[in-house]
Design an enzyme around this catalytic site. Structure first.
Site, mmCIF file in Angstrom:
data_model
loop_
_atom_site.group_PDB
_atom_site.id
_atom_site.type_symbol
_atom_site.label_atom_id
_atom_site.label_comp_id
_atom_site.label_asym_id
_atom_site.label_seq_id
_atom_site.Cartn_x
_atom_site.Cartn_y
_atom_site.Cartn_z
ATOM 1 N N ARG A 77 -1.425 -5.852 -8.407
ATOM 2 C CA ARG A 77 -0.255 -6.667 -8.090
ATOM 3 C C ARG A 77 -0.015 -7.710 -9.170
ATOM 4 O O ARG A 77 1.078 -7.936 -9.622
ATOM 5 C CB ARG A 77 -0.442 -7.369 -6.739
ATOM 6 C CG ARG A 77 -0.404 -6.436 -5.558
ATOM 7 C CD ARG A 77 -0.980 -7.074 -4.343
ATOM 8 N NE ARG A 77 -2.359 -7.473 -4.587
ATOM 9 C CZ ARG A 77 -3.171 -7.918 -3.666
ATOM 10 N NH1 ARG A 77 -2.763 -8.063 -2.426
ATOM 11 N NH2 ARG A 77 -4.425 -8.247 -3.956
ATOM 12 N N HIS A 88 0.833 -1.206 0.000
ATOM 13 C CA HIS A 88 0.000 0.000 0.000
ATOM 14 C C HIS A 88 0.870 1.260 0.000
ATOM 15 O O HIS A 88 0.594 2.216 -0.727
ATOM 16 C CB HIS A 88 -0.907 0.014 1.233
ATOM 17 C CG HIS A 88 -1.927 -1.091 1.272
ATOM 18 N ND1 HIS A 88 -2.163 -1.859 2.388
ATOM 19 C CD2 HIS A 88 -2.774 -1.565 0.325
ATOM 20 C CE1 HIS A 88 -3.112 -2.734 2.130
ATOM 21 N NE2 HIS A 88 -3.506 -2.583 0.875
ATOM 22 N N SER A 109 -3.169 -7.935 2.497
ATOM 23 C CA SER A 109 -3.585 -7.828 3.902
ATOM 24 C C SER A 109 -4.082 -9.179 4.401
ATOM 25 O O SER A 109 -3.914 -9.514 5.574
ATOM 26 C CB SER A 109 -4.675 -6.769 4.043
ATOM 27 O OG SER A 109 -4.166 -5.506 3.684
ATOM 28 N N LYS A 143 -16.146 -7.043 5.551
ATOM 29 C CA LYS A 143 -15.141 -8.049 5.917
ATOM 30 C C LYS A 143 -14.927 -8.008 7.421
ATOM 31 O O LYS A 143 -15.147 -6.978 8.047
ATOM 32 C CB LYS A 143 -13.817 -7.728 5.234
ATOM 33 C CG LYS A 143 -13.880 -7.808 3.733
ATOM 34 C CD LYS A 143 -12.540 -7.447 3.153
ATOM 35 C CE LYS A 143 -12.570 -7.437 1.635
ATOM 36 N NZ LYS A 143 -11.314 -6.975 1.069
HETATM 37 O O1 PNS Z 1 -8.976 -2.907 -0.090
HETATM 38 P P1 PNS Z 1 -10.233 -3.427 -0.716
HETATM 39 O O2 PNS Z 1 -10.989 -4.253 0.274
HETATM 40 O O3 PNS Z 1 -9.979 -4.148 -2.012
HETATM 41 O O4 PNS Z 1 -11.127 -2.125 -1.051
HETATM 42 C C1 PNS Z 1 -12.412 -2.243 -1.597
HETATM 43 C C2 PNS Z 1 -13.196 -0.922 -1.485
HETATM 44 C C3 PNS Z 1 -13.306 -0.489 -0.039
HETATM 45 C C4 PNS Z 1 -12.486 0.155 -2.277
HETATM 46 C C5 PNS Z 1 -14.599 -1.177 -2.111
HETATM 47 O O5 PNS Z 1 -15.202 -2.270 -1.486
HETATM 48 C C6 PNS Z 1 -15.521 0.033 -1.987
HETATM 49 O O6 PNS Z 1 -15.387 0.977 -2.719
HETATM 50 N N1 PNS Z 1 -16.475 -0.020 -1.029
HETATM 51 C C7 PNS Z 1 -17.408 1.035 -0.784
HETATM 52 C C8 PNS Z 1 -18.789 0.692 -1.302
HETATM 53 C C9 PNS Z 1 -18.880 0.976 -2.782
HETATM 54 O O7 PNS Z 1 -18.754 2.095 -3.230
HETATM 55 N N2 PNS Z 1 -19.103 -0.084 -3.568
HETATM 56 C C10 PNS Z 1 -19.207 0.023 -5.001
HETATM 57 C C11 PNS Z 1 -17.859 -0.106 -5.669
HETATM 58 S S1 PNS Z 1 -17.856 -1.559 -6.603
#
Ligand code: PNS
Length: 160
Positions: free
Chosen positions: A94, A21, A132, A45
């Site tokens: 990645r 990150h 993570s 999660k």
């Molecule tokens: O680190 P991650 O878990 O891959 O991040 C995912 C994240 C938090 C960016 C994604 O789940 C998100 O944007 N969540 C907020 C809800 C949302 O806007 N969902 C629609 C996007 S597909």
């Protein structure tokens, strides 16, 4: 409403924040003047660290960088990005297996907010295999976390 072309959000769960990150934050700063690490409060999660802990650790890990801010958000990312007037979302890639999920998210976000661009940055090879999820597993079994996370994160996890 005007978009702030200098500002990018780097959204994620960051449970916990890893060297991978950090690498993406540093790369994003080469393109954008301001990068906000945007910590999702509830991405469905099971969390190891609370939102406040995650934000505080990211702050500690980025003190050497100028132009980085950290904030938590809850809800739809595009609504938050619109309110912040951000020009782009930054996501790290990645390996090829990341791509399916990232592609879906980027298109969903584009449908919801066409003016917002998603910018994918490639991590360095060194960090390509850190996640993570792996860090949480190594932590669960008391393994050495030093290759994966900055010292502040390691100390916080050792106290857990
Ligand atoms: O680190 P991650 O878990 O891959 O991040 C995912 C994240 C938090 C960016 C994604 O789940 C998100 O944007 N969540 C907020 C809800 C949302 O806007 N969902 C629609 C996007 S597909």
């Amino acid at each position: 409403m005007d978009i702030n072309k200098r500002l990018a959000l780097y959204p994620g769960t960051f449970d916990p924040f890893t060297y991978g990150h950090l690498d993406i934050v540093e790369r994003a700063l080469r393109i954008f003047d301001e990068v906000e690490v945007t910590v999702a409060v509830n991405a469905g999660k099971r969390a190891l660290l609370s939102t406040e802990e995650r934000c505080e650790l990211i702050r500690q890990c980025t003190t050497h960088l100028s132009g980085v801010t950290v904030a938590a958000f809850e809800g739809l990312l595009v609504d938050y990005a619109r309110a912040r007037r951000a020009a782009a979302l930054v996501r790290g890639l990645r390996q090829v297996s990341d791509f399916d999920y990232e592609f879906q998210m980027a298109f969903a976000n584009r449908k919801l907010y066409p003016e917002l661009e998603t910018v994918f940055l490639m991590t360095s090879e060194e960090h390509a295999l850190i996640s993570s999820t792996i860090v949480r597993d190594v932590h669960r079994w008391d393994g050495d976390l030093s290759p994966f996370v900055p010292p502040a994160v390691m100390e916080a996890l050792q106290k857990k």
